[in-house]
Design a protein around this motif. Structure first.
Motif, PDB file in Angstrom:
ATOM      1  N   ARG A  45       0.850  -1.186   0.000  1.00  0.00           N
ATOM      2  CA  ARG A  45       0.000   0.000   0.000  1.00  0.00           C
ATOM      3  C   ARG A  45       0.890   1.241   0.000  1.00  0.00           C
ATOM      4  NH1 ARG A  45      -5.139  -0.147   3.893  1.00  0.00           N
ATOM      5  NH2 ARG A  45      -5.425  -1.964   2.559  1.00  0.00           N
ATOM      6  N   GLU A  46       0.553   2.226  -0.823  1.00  0.00           N
ATOM      7  CA  GLU A  46       1.357   3.437  -0.892  1.00  0.00           C
ATOM      8  C   GLU A  46       0.477   4.667  -0.704  1.00  0.00           C
ATOM      9  OE1 GLU A  46       3.103   4.674  -4.561  1.00  0.00           O
ATOM     10  OE2 GLU A  46       1.492   3.814  -5.788  1.00  0.00           O
ATOM     11  N   GLY A  47       1.054   5.686  -0.104  1.00  0.00           N
ATOM     12  CA  GLY A  47       0.327   6.927   0.084  1.00  0.00           C
ATOM     13  C   GLY A  47       0.217   7.703  -1.211  1.00  0.00           C
ATOM     14  N   VAL A  48      -0.941   8.296  -1.408  1.00  0.00           N
ATOM     15  CA  VAL A  48      -1.186   9.092  -2.609  1.00  0.00           C
ATOM     16  C   VAL A  48      -1.242  10.575  -2.262  1.00  0.00           C
ATOM     17  CG1 VAL A  48      -2.830   9.566  -4.460  1.00  0.00           C
ATOM     18  CG2 VAL A  48      -2.395   7.190  -3.740  1.00  0.00           C
ATOM     19  N   SER A  49      -2.005  10.898  -1.236  1.00  0.00           N
ATOM     20  CA  SER A  49      -2.105  12.293  -0.813  1.00  0.00           C
ATOM     21  C   SER A  49      -2.769  12.337   0.551  1.00  0.00           C
ATOM     22  CB  SER A  49      -2.919  13.111  -1.824  1.00  0.00           C
ATOM     23  OG  SER A  49      -2.820  14.492  -1.520  1.00  0.00           O
ATOM     24  N   CYS A  50      -2.606  13.461   1.237  1.00  0.00           N
ATOM     25  CA  CYS A  50      -3.195  13.607   2.559  1.00  0.00           C
ATOM     26  C   CYS A  50      -3.460  15.079   2.818  1.00  0.00           C
ATOM     27  CB  CYS A  50      -2.264  13.044   3.624  1.00  0.00           C
ATOM     28  SG  CYS A  50      -2.896  13.214   5.311  1.00  0.00           S
ATOM     29  N   ASP A  55      -2.993  21.801  10.227  1.00  0.00           N
ATOM     30  CA  ASP A  55      -2.431  23.002   9.618  1.00  0.00           C
ATOM     31  C   ASP A  55      -3.006  23.293   8.237  1.00  0.00           C
ATOM     32  OD1 ASP A  55       0.731  21.265   8.982  1.00  0.00           O
ATOM     33  OD2 ASP A  55      -1.276  20.987   8.140  1.00  0.00           O
ATOM     34  N   GLY A  56      -3.947  22.461   7.817  1.00  0.00           N
ATOM     35  CA  GLY A  56      -4.583  22.685   6.522  1.00  0.00           C
ATOM     36  C   GLY A  56      -3.697  22.384   5.346  1.00  0.00           C
ATOM     37  N   LYS A  57      -2.518  21.834   5.615  1.00  0.00           N
ATOM     38  CA  LYS A  57      -1.589  21.593   4.517  1.00  0.00           C
ATOM     39  C   LYS A  57      -1.912  20.277   3.814  1.00  0.00           C
ATOM     40  CE  LYS A  57       2.313  24.232   6.276  1.00  0.00           C
ATOM     41  NZ  LYS A  57       3.733  24.186   6.721  1.00  0.00           N
ATOM     42  N   ILE A  58      -1.447  20.236   2.590  1.00  0.00           N
ATOM     43  CA  ILE A  58      -1.652  19.056   1.770  1.00  0.00           C
ATOM     44  C   ILE A  58      -0.305  18.392   1.535  1.00  0.00           C
ATOM     45  CG2 ILE A  58      -2.337  18.251  -0.521  1.00  0.00           C
ATOM     46  CD1 ILE A  58      -4.435  20.501  -0.486  1.00  0.00           C
ATOM     47  N   TYR A  59      -0.248  17.097   1.666  1.00  0.00           N
ATOM     48  CA  TYR A  59       0.985  16.352   1.492  1.00  0.00           C
ATOM     49  C   TYR A  59       0.800  15.285   0.426  1.00  0.00           C
ATOM     50  CZ  TYR A  59       2.058  18.454   5.978  1.00  0.00           C
ATOM     51  OH  TYR A  59       2.268  19.346   6.987  1.00  0.00           O
ATOM     52  N   TRP A  60       1.776  15.117  -0.372  1.00  0.00           N
ATOM     53  CA  TRP A  60       1.761  14.006  -1.314  1.00  0.00           C
ATOM     54  C   TRP A  60       3.184  13.720  -1.784  1.00  0.00           C
ATOM     55  CZ3 TRP A  60      -0.885  18.614  -2.616  1.00  0.00           C
ATOM     56  CH2 TRP A  60      -0.206  19.460  -3.498  1.00  0.00           C
ATOM     57  N   PRO A  61       3.397  12.478  -2.237  1.00  0.00           N
ATOM     58  CA  PRO A  61       4.729  12.142  -2.756  1.00  0.00           C
ATOM     59  C   PRO A  61       5.032  12.932  -4.023  1.00  0.00           C
ATOM     60  CG  PRO A  61       3.435  10.161  -2.336  1.00  0.00           C
ATOM     61  CD  PRO A  61       2.512  11.318  -2.239  1.00  0.00           C
ATOM     62  N   GLU A  62       6.273  13.190  -4.257  1.00  0.00           N
ATOM     63  CA  GLU A  62       6.681  13.957  -5.426  1.00  0.00           C
ATOM     64  C   GLU A  62       6.152  13.344  -6.714  1.00  0.00           C
ATOM     65  OE1 GLU A  62       8.233  17.198  -3.862  1.00  0.00           O
ATOM     66  OE2 GLU A  62       8.323  16.812  -6.010  1.00  0.00           O
ATOM     67  N   SER A  63       6.071  12.034  -6.728  1.00  0.00           N
ATOM     68  CA  SER A  63       5.652  11.348  -7.959  1.00  0.00           C
ATOM     69  C   SER A  63       4.207  11.626  -8.318  1.00  0.00           C
ATOM     70  CB  SER A  63       5.867   9.843  -7.818  1.00  0.00           C
ATOM     71  OG  SER A  63       5.087   9.345  -6.750  1.00  0.00           O
TER      72      SER A  63
END
Length: 124
Positions: A45-50, A55-63
């Motif tokens: 399983r891999e993370g796509v976005s969060c 803090d209202g920030k959005i995180y995702w892998p560079e790919s």
């Protein structure tokens, strides 16, 4: 009782778009970090976005940058994943998950609640 229900998956041609929805029931998305993960057959399983409520920030892998966008629909307690320019390698089951710490993490073990997933299949 906390429930997450994904929808919006389907069969797509290369280059097409899909918008996945995660309906969160039992808690408000304001209090949790909501992440999207995916798992293809035989792969981890891999993370796509969060999106973090802290803090209202959005995180995702560079790919995933530039093709996938996560957003919240406050009025409807929904979290969306907009996926553009889909490729056959995006084929996977997509899950949303909630972390009560309200902080995003790529570690899926950190998340407290999971949906059943929605299948996205890209044709080649």
């Amino acid at each position: 009782q906390v429930q997450l229900v994904e929808s919006g998956g389907g069969l797509v041609q290369p280059g097409e778009s899909l918008r996945l929805s995660c309906a969160v029931r039992g808690v408000t998305v304001d209090d949790y970090a909501i992440g999207w993960f995916r798992q293809a057959p035989g792969k981890e399983r891999e993370g796509v976005s969060c999106i973090s409520s802290r803090d209202g920030k959005i995180y995702w892998p560079e790919s995933k940058k530039g093709r996938f966008t996560i957003s919240r629909g406050y009025a409807k307690n929904l979290v969306y994943l907009q996926m553009n320019s889909l490729k056959p390698e995006d084929t996977a089951k997509y899950f949303c998950a909630a972390d009560r710490s309200s902080q995003c993490s790529a570690n899926s073990d950190r998340y407290d609640y999971w949906g059943q997933g929605t299948q996205v299949t890209g044709s080649s």
